[in-house]
Design an enzyme around this catalytic site. Sequence first.
Site, PDB file in Angstrom:
ATOM      1  N   SER A 216       4.799 -26.991 -41.507  1.00  0.00           N
ATOM      2  CA  SER A 216       5.942 -26.074 -41.539  1.00  0.00           C
ATOM      3  C   SER A 216       5.762 -24.989 -42.599  1.00  0.00           C
ATOM      4  O   SER A 216       5.039 -25.165 -43.576  1.00  0.00           O
ATOM      5  CB  SER A 216       7.229 -26.821 -41.855  1.00  0.00           C
TER       6      SER A 216
HETATM    7  N1  SAH Z   1       5.035 -33.184 -42.271  1.00  0.00           N
HETATM    8  C1  SAH Z   1       3.845 -32.615 -41.687  1.00  0.00           C
HETATM    9  C2  SAH Z   1       4.184 -31.746 -40.496  1.00  0.00           C
HETATM   10  C3  SAH Z   1       3.500 -32.283 -39.309  1.00  0.00           C
HETATM   11  S1  SAH Z   1       3.957 -31.596 -37.755  1.00  0.00           S
HETATM   12  C4  SAH Z   1       3.002 -31.892 -42.715  1.00  0.00           C
HETATM   13  O1  SAH Z   1       3.413 -31.773 -43.875  1.00  0.00           O
HETATM   14  O2  SAH Z   1       1.912 -31.460 -42.371  1.00  0.00           O
HETATM   15  C5  SAH Z   1       4.676 -32.993 -36.973  1.00  0.00           C
HETATM   16  C6  SAH Z   1       3.787 -34.193 -36.795  1.00  0.00           C
HETATM   17  O3  SAH Z   1       4.551 -35.186 -36.125  1.00  0.00           O
HETATM   18  C7  SAH Z   1       2.567 -33.967 -35.939  1.00  0.00           C
HETATM   19  O4  SAH Z   1       1.420 -34.267 -36.675  1.00  0.00           O
HETATM   20  C8  SAH Z   1       2.748 -34.942 -34.758  1.00  0.00           C
HETATM   21  O5  SAH Z   1       1.542 -35.523 -34.324  1.00  0.00           O
HETATM   22  C9  SAH Z   1       3.667 -35.962 -35.363  1.00  0.00           C
HETATM   23  N2  SAH Z   1       4.451 -36.781 -34.420  1.00  0.00           N
HETATM   24  C10 SAH Z   1       5.031 -36.424 -33.252  1.00  0.00           C
HETATM   25  N3  SAH Z   1       5.671 -37.476 -32.695  1.00  0.00           N
HETATM   26  C11 SAH Z   1       5.493 -38.530 -33.543  1.00  0.00           C
HETATM   27  C12 SAH Z   1       5.926 -39.895 -33.529  1.00  0.00           C
HETATM   28  N4  SAH Z   1       6.654 -40.431 -32.547  1.00  0.00           N
HETATM   29  N5  SAH Z   1       5.553 -40.676 -34.571  1.00  0.00           N
HETATM   30  C13 SAH Z   1       4.798 -40.205 -35.584  1.00  0.00           C
HETATM   31  N6  SAH Z   1       4.368 -38.912 -35.653  1.00  0.00           N
HETATM   32  C14 SAH Z   1       4.717 -38.095 -34.644  1.00  0.00           C
END
Ligand code: SAH
Length: 213
Positions: free
Chosen positions: A61
Amino acid sequence: MNFDEERKTMVEVQLRGRGLKDERVLKAMEEIPRHRFVSKEQEQSAYSDHPLPIGEGQTISQPYMVALMTECMELEGNEKVLEIGTGCGYQAAILAKLAKEVYSIERVEKLSLKAKEILAELGYTNVKLKVGDGTKGWEEYSPYQALIVTAGSPDIPQTLLDQLSEGGRMVIPVGGSFSQELVVARKRKGKVERRKVCGCVFVPLIGEFGWKR
Ligand code: SAH
């Protein structure tokens, strides 16, 4: 490129300049090397005012959104927190500075492994990662005083609410698969109070209690 300078400017202009006030959050954002969590090609844009690709079709983000969501968690330092969507591990690092213990779940193994590597390199010892479906939460260490979901969900998964402690806060983007509203849900006397913060755009939360795919 002077990353320290860039980070200072990011905090002043993008965060403080837009009304974020939690000094602990601002300090963490000023200290944590965001550029270390992205690929070499993205490094130069690490402190820009927008999201960045982190591989596997996922994104980290915009700095403002990371700080805003963290501020909404109202962390004081003693909390056990759960993050759904580890991604590159940047948000987990911010949480590690501000809370006592951080648990973070990621469904894409490759991302989780990379996050683990960088978090270890930077010396974080209070973050535990797991690969799996985060919509089911992480029962073993529950309840959590704060919970953050960094992917967009059609609704607030009940399983996650169940793992939140009394007085606990959950920050989660809720809405359609292309745009959502950032919602803060707070558990008070067994009831759930919801507050909408702003509009936002996140990648979909895919899992049993999220989007089916
Ligand atoms: N907090 C992260 C942002 C990642 S984007 C950072 O600081 O980089 C959101 C992430 O959620 C993605 O990597 C995606 O693979 C993950 N995601 C989506 N659905 C999910 C689920 N059910 N359980 C765990 N992770 C999930």
